[in-house]
Design a protein around this motif. Structure first.
Motif, PDB file in Angstrom:
ATOM      1  N   GLY A 324       0.740  -1.279  -0.342  1.00 20.62           N
ATOM      2  CA  GLY A 324      -0.036   0.041   0.071  1.00 20.62           C
ATOM      3  C   GLY A 324       0.785   1.230  -0.165  1.00 20.62           C
ATOM      4  O   GLY A 324       1.943   1.265   0.080  1.00 20.62           O
ATOM      5  N   VAL A 355       0.287  -1.127  -6.538  1.00 21.55           N
ATOM      6  CA  VAL A 355      -0.489  -0.905  -5.138  1.00 21.55           C
ATOM      7  C   VAL A 355      -1.614  -1.542  -5.335  1.00 21.55           C
ATOM      8  O   VAL A 355      -2.390  -1.566  -6.369  1.00 21.55           O
ATOM      9  N   PHE A 357      -3.309  -1.592  -2.230  1.00 22.49           N
ATOM     10  CA  PHE A 357      -4.059  -1.218  -0.730  1.00 22.49           C
ATOM     11  C   PHE A 357      -3.606   0.372  -0.695  1.00 22.49           C
ATOM     12  O   PHE A 357      -2.474   0.726  -0.925  1.00 22.49           O
ATOM     13  N   ILE A 358      -4.614   1.177  -0.122  1.00 24.04           N
ATOM     14  CA  ILE A 358      -4.285   2.615   0.140  1.00 24.04           C
ATOM     15  C   ILE A 358      -5.088   2.864   1.239  1.00 24.04           C
ATOM     16  O   ILE A 358      -5.960   2.376   1.578  1.00 24.04           O
ATOM     17  N   ALA A 584       1.781   0.308   4.096  1.00 24.53           N
ATOM     18  CA  ALA A 584       1.380   1.412   3.359  1.00 24.53           C
ATOM     19  C   ALA A 584       2.521   2.442   3.283  1.00 24.53           C
ATOM     20  O   ALA A 584       2.762   3.010   4.469  1.00 24.53           O
TER      21      ALA A 584
END
Length: 821
Positions: A324, A355, A357-358, A584
């Protein structure tokens, strides 16, 4: 709460309305703005665009979205504006529905907003990030009866909006936060026509069992307030990802208050939403009442997720390592007022980097972003802006609960969202005289309970508030190995120690700052000063460039070279941590902040892997080399024109690639083939020791992945002359294209040798009819910026005229350059 229980969610976000008549219109153009307060609403109510030389203040034409702080957020010489600003326009309002409602729908405006129709105040809202509507129906009808409606305003409706981002301790977020609390109508504003009976919100809870064999949609709806008395017929359709209708039903309802259960839809073996294949269903609703029809469509998705207790993250029954990053709503030249096109570009760049996931930091973000996460396959942690500052009083706490409620209800249907974030760094005092851990714990419990009451299917989480880690489902401690504390080789051990303290561990925020285009031959030198074994968290004062113990954030060179090694180490370690749910990186893009005026680019948090204008740093490609499957290869140093060292000294040439093998060529000569091994640090073994002499080097790599071949090339100079301290600046034009001149300054010593480690702070100015492109918050568009390897550039829009550009630095003579048209 669903601790340890496998769950699945509903998803979607924005409701799309449609009918035979136009029902929604973005109000982007025809606005005027003034950045100050007015003596009263009366000062804003003349017809827009008429021109009155005696009118004060002076209004400027703007388009929406618009932010007060598009420029001053990164102006090195001022504090960014926090105060009121006014917008005004006139619009045509003709609702096609008899007895329908006319609304202004705000997708986000900061931070306190008041809405007027002529001089009548029709709505007010506190909070800069959630959506809300202003019902202007009655006010419009009343104004249409006024004699000035047709005479002075020519049949148009005057809309006046006051936004205010003034500092207010009883409002979230705190101004101590490491981001600007922006002002303005910085997201889209829509004119909406609704029939008498219209849907406000749809709650479509989509679930699927762990085996993916049986799906269900629990469908509820909430209507806008109405006095309609007739029955309504609701038609429901569900369309699968291939466009096939899989469910149709009709229901008659006679009550329109509260949340109304419409249906329980069973779907056998639903097509699942995942990060690799984000399949979405389309839910279609139509409501017929009193001869009027309201249509709505919404995307939903089926998926099952679990944060395993003392283990990894599972999506649809399989382990998924969450790879992330983070996002702030911030961009060069516009600040928070990003257009839809900018948002699409940004999210696609993230996906192309690998990516999945954020974390949306640190507030509810645009519906456009959530829709993109759904369609691109990016899992989301979204949070409310309870960020730093401590805990305020009743008004403050009520706002937090209201924003949490709005965020969950407005984004309830998105298949991408798995976490509702309740806070960030809530152990960071400063706004209030009292800092009471027990009161913070009590409030955190209230938010946690509210989140699970509104949505029991998703997890809750916070970052960095150790005394509340037991309250939420998922916890992220502060781990900044190699930046604020410790060295990056401690990362795995520190993470495992934190993992052992939590039932469910997720590491968000790691990385460090890098001044784009600055590179180093010895990037890890600062690590020799750093104490190890004392933890890798961030503590009060660690972000400062002054005082305190040795740390890379203060004592390092802020080069891309150092961050490349830090990121490379983290990513190779993450591949060997089977218990890890994910991480992340903080953040994807550089962003503006009021608390970092002394950074190499003033007022910019420079931890991004791309600059504030989407220019990629070298680190972008390191992530690609670990996280993507599309064959790629990138030689480190595309923005490093001159390397240095002794004659004949071996220099490391690094290639970041996801290919199986790569061959390096220097000036046409092969230096051999290397096999990729992710655990062979640095560059996964794709590095070569190349003896260098003074001169020019053409560097090429040919990488192979199966039968696919990819290449990359750069040109670098190698300097062997040693230099002393900078003695003079030299300014020259190095490019001129389409009326945009690129100006470069270089620092030389007394003998005329380029000072390749010079980091002096320089200031650009210009005189003439042109315009210096500055205050963009990037390494190449800032009036004040630190040199990168003894140089810096800026652009000048010449406007086909003669201009003079100057550059100055403390202790050096100011230099001037005449730029002809």
């Amino acid at each position: 709460m669903f601790r340890g229980v496998k769950i699945v969610l509903l998803f979607l976000f924005a409701i799309t309305f449609s009918s035979s008549a136009q029902t929604t219109k973005r109000l982007n153009t025809g606005w005027e703005f003034v950045r100050q307060d007015l003596g009263g609403i009366w000062e804003a109510v003349r017809p827009v665009g008429k021109g009155n030389p005696e009118e004060l203040p002076f209004w400027q034409a703007v388009n929406l979205p618009h932010c007060f702080n598009a420029i001053d957020a990164v102006d090195p010489d001022v504090n960014y504006y926090q105060g009121p600003g006014w917008y005004r326009t006139t619009i045509d309002v003709e609702n096609p529905y008899a007895n329908g409602r006319t609304l202004l729908h705000f997708e986000g405006a900061g931070q306190k907003t008041e809405v007027y129709i002529y001089t009548t105040k029709v709505a007010a809202h506190v909070g800069g990030y959630d959506e809300w509507t202003a019902d202007i129906t009655e006010a419009v009808a009343a104004f249409k009866k006024s004699p000035i409606f047709k005479t002075q305003f020519k049949g148009k409706i005057p809309v006046i909006i006051r936004c205010d981002n003034s500092r207010d301790l009883e409002m979230m977020p705190s101004s101590l936060s490491d981001f600007n609390v922006y002002g303005g109508i910085y997201r889209y504003l829509n004119l909406v026509y609704n029939p008498q009976l219209a849907i406000d919100k749809i709650f479509a809870h989509a679930t699927v069992d762990a085996q993916g064999k049986q799906g269900k949609v629990s469908l509820k709806t909430r209507f806008f307030p109405t006095d309609i008395t007739a029955n309504a017929v609701v038609k429901i359709s569900l369309i699968d990802p291939q466009g096939k209708s899989v469910f149709n039903a009709s229901k008659t309802i006679d009550s329109f208050n509260g949340d109304i259960s419409l249906d329980e839809i069973a779907i056998k073996s639903p097509k699942l939403w995942s990060t690799d294949l984000p399949q979405q269903y389309e839910l279609r609703l139509s409501v017929d009442a009193n001869g009027q029809t309201f249509n709505a469509t919404q995307k939903i998705g089926f998926r099952n997720f679990e944060f395993v207790k003392k283990g990894p993250f599972m999506l649809n029954g399989k382990r998924l390592l969450l790879r992330g990053t983070h996002r702030h709503e911030d961009h060069a030249g516009v600040a928070a007022a990003m257009t839809e096109e900018m948002m699409v570009t940004e999210m696609k760049m993230m996906k192309e980097m690998g990516v999945n996931f954020i974390r949306l930091g640190h507030y509810q973000q645009s519906r456009i972003i959530l829709n993109l996460c759904d369609s691109l396959g990016i899992v989301v942690w979204e949070e409310i802006p309870w960020c730093r500052g401590g805990l305020g009083g009743k008004i403050y706490q009520e706002q937090g609960k209201r924003m949490l409620t709005n965020m969950i209800e407005q984004h309830y249907n998105h298949p991408s969202i798995i976490i509702w974030g309740l806070g960030n760094e809530n152990d960071w005092p400063g706004d209030f005289s009292e800092f009471d851990k027990e009161k913070i714990r009590t409030y955190m419990k209230e938010l946690n309970n509210l989140s699970h009451q509104l949505d029991p299917s998703r997890s809750t989480a916070i970052r960095r508030c150790d005394f509340c880690r037991d309250i939420v489902d998922v916890y992220s401690p502060s781990i900044w190995a190699g930046w604020y504390r410790g060295v990056y080789t401690e990362y795995k051990d520190v993470s495992k120690a934190e993992f052992d303290k939590s039932d469910r561990f997720l590491h968000v925020e790691w990385g460090g700052d890098s001044h784009a285009r600055r590179h180093s031959e010895n990037p890890d030198n600062a690590l020799m000063k750093i104490k190890t074994g004392g933890g890798a968290d961030e503590r009060a004062g660690d972000a400062s460039l002054y005082g305190g113990g040795a740390r890379v954030s203060k004592d390092g060179d802020w080069s891309e070279s150092y961050i490349a090694n830090l990121i490379d180490w983290h990513l190779k370690e993450q591949e060997t941590m089977p218990w890890l749910s994910g991480t992340a990186y903080w953040p994807f893009k550089d962003f503006s902040t009021p608390i970092r005026p002394e950074n190499p680019v003033p007022y910019v948090n420079q931890k991004g892997v791309v600059e504030r204008d989407f220019t990629k740093k070298e680190s972008y490609y390191i992530f690609q080399s670990y996280w993507t499957t599309q064959p790629m290869a990138h030689i480190y140093g595309h923005s490093w024109p001159v390397r240095w060292g002794a004659d004949g000294e071996e220099k490391m040439v690094k290639v970041y690639s996801n290919c199986d093998e790569a061959e390096l060529f220097i000036n046409g000569k092969s230096y051999g083939i290397k096999k990729r091994n992710s655990q062979d640090f640095p560059a996964a073994g794709l590095r070569w020791a190349v003896p260098m002499q003074k001169g020019t080097y053409q560097i090429k790599v040919v990488a192979k992945k199966g039968k696919v071949v990819v290449t990359d090339e750069i040109t670098q100079e190698y300097q062997t002359e040693k230099w002393g301290k900078p003695a003079k600046l030299v300014l020259q034009k190095i490019a001129d294209e389409n009326g945009l001149a690129t100006i470069e300054v270089k620092a030389y010593d007394a003998d005329g040798v380029l000072c390749l480690d010079a980091a002096n702070e320089v200031r650009f100015n210009s005189v003439g009819d042109g315009e210096l492109i500055k205050n963009q918050g990037t390494s190449t568009a800032s009036a004040k910026v630190q040199l990168y390897n003894g140089r810096a550039t800026v652009k000048l829009k010449t406007n086909a005229a003669k201009n003079v550009v100057s550059v100055s630095a403390i202790g050096l003579s100011t230099q001037f350059l005449v730029v002809e048209k």
